[in-house]
Design a protein around this motif. Structure first.
Motif, mmCIF file in Angstrom:
data_model
loop_
_atom_site.group_PDB
_atom_site.id
_atom_site.type_symbol
_atom_site.label_atom_id
_atom_site.label_comp_id
_atom_site.label_asym_id
_atom_site.label_seq_id
_atom_site.Cartn_x
_atom_site.Cartn_y
_atom_site.Cartn_z
ATOM 1 N N GLY A 147 0.798 -1.216 0.000
ATOM 2 C CA GLY A 147 0.000 0.000 0.000
ATOM 3 C C GLY A 147 0.831 1.266 0.000
ATOM 4 N N SER A 148 0.116 2.390 0.077
ATOM 5 C CA SER A 148 0.756 3.705 0.014
ATOM 6 C C SER A 148 1.552 3.984 1.276
ATOM 7 N N TYR A 149 2.470 4.925 1.190
ATOM 8 C CA TYR A 149 3.337 5.252 2.318
ATOM 9 C C TYR A 149 2.557 5.822 3.504
ATOM 10 N N GLU A 150 1.391 6.392 3.248
ATOM 11 C CA GLU A 150 0.573 6.916 4.349
ATOM 12 C C GLU A 150 0.142 5.808 5.308
ATOM 13 N N GLY A 151 0.109 4.584 4.843
ATOM 14 C CA GLY A 151 -0.288 3.464 5.680
ATOM 15 C C GLY A 151 0.838 2.832 6.477
ATOM 16 N N LEU A 152 2.082 3.306 6.278
ATOM 17 C CA LEU A 152 3.208 2.693 6.974
ATOM 18 C C LEU A 152 3.085 2.734 8.500
ATOM 19 N N PRO A 153 2.653 3.852 9.114
ATOM 20 C CA PRO A 153 2.526 3.823 10.583
ATOM 21 C C PRO A 153 1.591 2.716 11.079
ATOM 22 N N ALA A 154 0.469 2.512 10.423
ATOM 23 C CA ALA A 154 -0.465 1.456 10.831
ATOM 24 C C ALA A 154 0.128 0.070 10.547
ATOM 25 N N ALA A 155 0.895 -0.064 9.462
ATOM 26 C CA ALA A 155 1.551 -1.340 9.165
ATOM 27 C C ALA A 155 2.563 -1.670 10.258
ATOM 28 N N TRP A 156 3.344 -0.671 10.666
ATOM 29 C CA TRP A 156 4.292 -0.882 11.758
ATOM 30 C C TRP A 156 3.554 -1.254 13.038
ATOM 31 N N GLU A 157 2.434 -0.622 13.291
ATOM 32 C CA GLU A 157 1.660 -0.930 14.495
ATOM 33 C C GLU A 157 1.204 -2.392 14.478
ATOM 34 N N ALA A 158 0.709 -2.854 13.333
ATOM 35 C CA ALA A 158 0.283 -4.252 13.212
ATOM 36 C C ALA A 158 1.472 -5.197 13.398
ATOM 37 N N PHE A 159 2.620 -4.838 12.843
ATOM 38 C CA PHE A 159 3.827 -5.650 12.938
ATOM 39 C C PHE A 159 4.320 -5.713 14.389
ATOM 40 N N VAL A 160 4.364 -4.574 15.058
ATOM 41 C CA VAL A 160 4.801 -4.521 16.457
ATOM 42 C C VAL A 160 3.838 -5.315 17.341
ATOM 43 N N THR A 161 2.551 -5.242 17.042
ATOM 44 C CA THR A 161 1.567 -6.022 17.796
ATOM 45 C C THR A 161 1.876 -7.514 17.673
ATOM 46 N N TRP A 162 2.203 -7.970 16.463
ATOM 47 C CA TRP A 162 2.574 -9.372 16.252
ATOM 48 C C TRP A 162 3.832 -9.721 17.041
ATOM 49 N N MET A 163 4.844 -8.823 17.003
ATOM 50 C CA MET A 163 6.091 -9.102 17.719
ATOM 51 C C MET A 163 5.841 -9.230 19.217
ATOM 52 N N LYS A 164 5.044 -8.338 19.782
ATOM 53 C CA LYS A 164 4.739 -8.401 21.217
ATOM 54 C C LYS A 164 3.973 -9.676 21.557
ATOM 55 N N ALA A 165 3.014 -10.037 20.726
ATOM 56 C CA ALA A 165 2.213 -11.248 20.973
ATOM 57 C C ALA A 165 3.058 -12.515 20.891
ATOM 58 N N ASN A 166 4.182 -12.437 20.163
ATOM 59 C CA ASN A 166 5.051 -13.595 19.981
ATOM 60 C C ASN A 166 6.354 -13.487 20.769
ATOM 61 N N ASP A 167 6.387 -12.563 21.735
ATOM 62 C CA ASP A 167 7.557 -12.379 22.610
ATOM 63 C C ASP A 167 8.851 -12.152 21.834
ATOM 64 N N VAL A 168 8.772 -11.407 20.749
ATOM 65 C CA VAL A 168 9.946 -11.063 19.948
ATOM 66 C C VAL A 168 10.547 -9.796 20.548
ATOM 67 N N VAL A 169 11.812 -9.881 20.972
ATOM 68 C CA VAL A 169 12.481 -8.745 21.618
ATOM 69 C C VAL A 169 13.198 -7.930 20.539
ATOM 70 N N GLN A 170 12.725 -6.718 20.332
ATOM 71 C CA GLN A 170 13.184 -5.860 19.248
ATOM 72 C C GLN A 170 14.376 -5.002 19.660
ATOM 73 N N ALA A 171 15.298 -4.806 18.724
ATOM 74 C CA ALA A 171 16.365 -3.831 18.910
ATOM 75 C C ALA A 171 15.765 -2.437 18.694
ATOM 76 N N GLN A 172 16.560 -1.410 18.902
ATOM 77 C CA GLN A 172 16.062 -0.036 18.807
ATOM 78 C C GLN A 172 15.839 0.411 17.363
ATOM 79 N N ASP A 173 16.648 -0.076 16.429
ATOM 80 C CA ASP A 173 16.575 0.411 15.055
ATOM 81 C C ASP A 173 15.549 -0.376 14.240
ATOM 82 N N LEU A 174 15.260 0.133 13.041
ATOM 83 C CA LEU A 174 14.370 -0.556 12.110
ATOM 84 C C LEU A 174 14.736 -0.170 10.690
ATOM 85 N N TRP A 175 14.325 -1.014 9.760
ATOM 86 C CA TRP A 175 14.628 -0.833 8.340
ATOM 87 C C TRP A 175 13.336 -0.871 7.532
ATOM 88 N N GLU A 176 13.242 0.011 6.541
ATOM 89 C CA GLU A 176 12.178 -0.023 5.534
ATOM 90 C C GLU A 176 12.852 -0.095 4.170
#
Length: 160
Positions: free
Chosen positions: A106-135
C-alpha cells in the motif's frame, strides 16, 4: 485508512545478508520527510552513477532512533562494493542479523499502521526488538504510479 485496510504478509523471523550500501545520514523533523526524501534519493543515485556503480535495487531507510517529532536515519541503496565518500554520500552496510520481517502492501501513508500491526505481532510472539528498524521500498512511485502496487519490506532487528 483504517487498521483493517492495512495488509502485511505473515511476519517471520529471518537472517538478513550482509550487504554494502551507500547512504546519506539525515536527522530531520518528521514533517520534513516528504520534502527531503526525494532530493536525497536523487543525490544518492547521481553520485552512484558518477562512481560507475548503479544502485542494486530500490531505496531503503535505516531508522537509527525513533522519536515522536524527529527521524534519525540513513537513506541508502545496496551496492555491489563500497562507495567512495563524496559530499554527504558515505559507504555503509546492511549487517547480517536476525530480524523480524514482513511486507506491507500500500501507500506510504499506511506505513505507521503497518508498523503498528507488525509490532503487535512481535509483542504477541515475545519477539524482543532492537532499537533500530529498516524499511526497504521495493515497489513504489519509482516503479508504479498505483499505490496499491507498492510494497515496503519492514525489518526489525532482534536483540541478541
Amino acid at each position: 485508512m483504517t487498521k483493517t485496510d492495512i495488509t502485511i504478509s505473515p511476519p517471520q523471523i529471518i537472517e538478513t545478508k550482509a550487504r554494502h550500501t551507500a547512504v546519506i545520514h539525515l536527522t530531520i523533523p518528521r514533517s520534513e520527510m516528504m520534502h527531503v526524501f526525494g532530493p536525497a534519493t536523487q543525490e544518492l543515485v547521481a553520485e552512484l552513477t558518477a562512481q560507475g556503480m548503479p544502485p542494486a535495487g530500490s531505496a531503503f531507510a535505516h531508522h537509527l532512533q525513533m522519536s515522536p517529532g524527529t527521524f534519525d536515519f540513513e537513506l541508502g541503496f545496496i551496492t555491489a562494493s563500497p562507495v567512495a565518500v563524496s559530499g554527504r554520500v558515505k559507504p555503509g552496510h546492511w549487517p547480517k542479523q536476525k530480524a523480524a520481517h514482513t511486507v506491507y502492501a500500500g501507500s506510504y501513508e499506511g506505513l505507521p499502521a503497518a508498523w503498528e500491526a507488525f509490532v503487535t505481532w512481535m509483542k504477541a510472539n515475545d519477539v524482543v526488538q532492537a532499537q533500530d528498524l529498516w524499511e526497504h521500498y521495493v515497489v513504489g512511485p519509482h516503479s508504479s504510479p498505483n499505490p496499491a502496487d507498492w510494497r515496503t519490506e519492514l525489518y526489525r532487528p532482534l536483540m541478541a
